[in-house]
Design a protein around this motif. Sequence first.
Motif, mmCIF file in Angstrom:
data_model
loop_
_atom_site.group_PDB
_atom_site.id
_atom_site.type_symbol
_atom_site.label_atom_id
_atom_site.label_comp_id
_atom_site.label_asym_id
_atom_site.label_seq_id
_atom_site.Cartn_x
_atom_site.Cartn_y
_atom_site.Cartn_z
ATOM 1 N N ASN A 21 0.843 -1.325 0.088
ATOM 2 C CA ASN A 21 -0.120 0.191 0.440
ATOM 3 C C ASN A 21 0.678 1.447 -0.209
ATOM 4 N N GLU A 22 0.341 2.538 0.120
ATOM 5 C CA GLU A 22 0.649 3.662 0.099
ATOM 6 C C GLU A 22 2.161 3.909 1.429
ATOM 7 N N ALA A 23 3.060 4.441 0.994
ATOM 8 C CA ALA A 23 3.512 4.333 2.250
ATOM 9 C C ALA A 23 3.665 6.138 2.899
ATOM 10 N N HIS A 24 4.029 6.412 4.293
ATOM 11 C CA HIS A 24 4.301 7.387 4.144
ATOM 12 C C HIS A 24 2.608 8.778 4.897
ATOM 13 N N ILE A 25 1.759 7.232 5.049
ATOM 14 C CA ILE A 25 0.611 7.887 5.561
ATOM 15 C C ILE A 25 0.355 8.246 7.122
ATOM 16 N N ALA A 26 0.408 9.526 7.688
ATOM 17 C CA ALA A 26 0.150 9.865 8.587
ATOM 18 C C ALA A 26 -0.952 8.874 9.740
ATOM 19 N N ARG A 27 -0.177 8.066 10.429
ATOM 20 C CA ARG A 27 -1.566 7.773 11.548
ATOM 21 C C ARG A 27 -2.424 8.674 12.536
ATOM 22 N N PRO A 28 -2.909 7.807 12.958
ATOM 23 C CA PRO A 28 -4.213 8.855 13.088
ATOM 24 C C PRO A 28 -3.544 8.676 14.873
ATOM 25 N N LEU A 29 -3.797 10.177 15.373
ATOM 26 C CA LEU A 29 -2.816 10.382 17.118
ATOM 27 C C LEU A 29 -3.842 9.497 18.371
ATOM 28 N N GLN A 30 -5.433 9.660 17.720
ATOM 29 C CA GLN A 30 -5.848 9.283 19.063
ATOM 30 C C GLN A 30 -7.398 8.590 18.139
ATOM 31 N N PRO A 31 -6.529 7.381 18.122
ATOM 32 C CA PRO A 31 -7.167 6.788 17.434
ATOM 33 C C PRO A 31 -8.460 6.177 18.198
ATOM 34 N N GLU A 32 -8.364 5.902 19.309
ATOM 35 C CA GLU A 32 -9.401 5.910 20.190
ATOM 36 C C GLU A 32 -10.731 6.874 19.933
ATOM 37 N N ALA A 33 -10.618 8.008 19.114
ATOM 38 C CA ALA A 33 -11.552 8.834 19.430
ATOM 39 C C ALA A 33 -12.255 9.272 17.592
ATOM 40 N N MET A 84 13.012 1.627 5.029
ATOM 41 C CA MET A 84 11.672 1.710 5.693
ATOM 42 C C MET A 84 12.107 2.941 6.817
ATOM 43 N N GLY A 85 11.455 4.189 7.185
ATOM 44 C CA GLY A 85 12.149 5.673 7.715
ATOM 45 C C GLY A 85 13.204 5.950 7.344
ATOM 46 N N ALA A 86 13.504 5.906 6.087
ATOM 47 C CA ALA A 86 13.938 7.217 4.967
ATOM 48 C C ALA A 86 13.818 8.171 4.556
ATOM 49 N N LYS A 87 13.683 9.455 4.189
ATOM 50 C CA LYS A 87 12.527 10.071 3.888
ATOM 51 C C LYS A 87 12.385 9.873 2.447
ATOM 52 N N PRO A 88 11.836 9.988 1.328
ATOM 53 C CA PRO A 88 11.847 9.715 0.309
ATOM 54 C C PRO A 88 12.544 10.768 -0.844
ATOM 55 N N PRO A 89 13.386 10.255 -1.892
ATOM 56 C CA PRO A 89 14.550 11.542 -1.843
ATOM 57 C C PRO A 89 13.590 12.194 -3.458
ATOM 58 N N LYS A 90 14.233 13.595 -3.464
ATOM 59 C CA LYS A 90 14.212 14.223 -4.425
ATOM 60 C C LYS A 90 13.560 13.545 -6.048
ATOM 61 N N LEU A 91 12.486 14.516 -6.168
ATOM 62 C CA LEU A 91 13.093 12.882 -7.349
ATOM 63 C C LEU A 91 12.448 14.373 -8.456
#
Length: 97
Positions: A21-33, A84-91
């Motif tokens: 799937n897609e990389a660098h997706i921002a995960r929910p900070l408060q998933p219970e909310a 994983m964990g690295a920033k995407p390269p400039k393209l």
Amino acid sequence: MLLIDCPHCGPRAEIEFSYGNEAHIARPLQPEALGDEDWADYLFMKTNRKGVMLERWVHSHGCRRWFNVARDTLTYEILAVYPMGAKPPKLPERSYL
């Protein structure tokens, strides 16, 4: 068929890998909310753009390690592979005529 350059094993055929799937997706900070609609949006609604996409792949029939790929969804060209964990390269910007 794509030839994917696994950062741990070297170039291998696409059939050895699984798309994650897609990389660098921002995960929910408060998933219970989150409500049901917000969860559905987070889980199922992904970017589906024509052009360069940043994706997660796993070498499922090899080292079983995850990594990121910058791939052009129009030409299927793989532009970069990075850990994983690295920033995407400039393209460079691409234009489609």
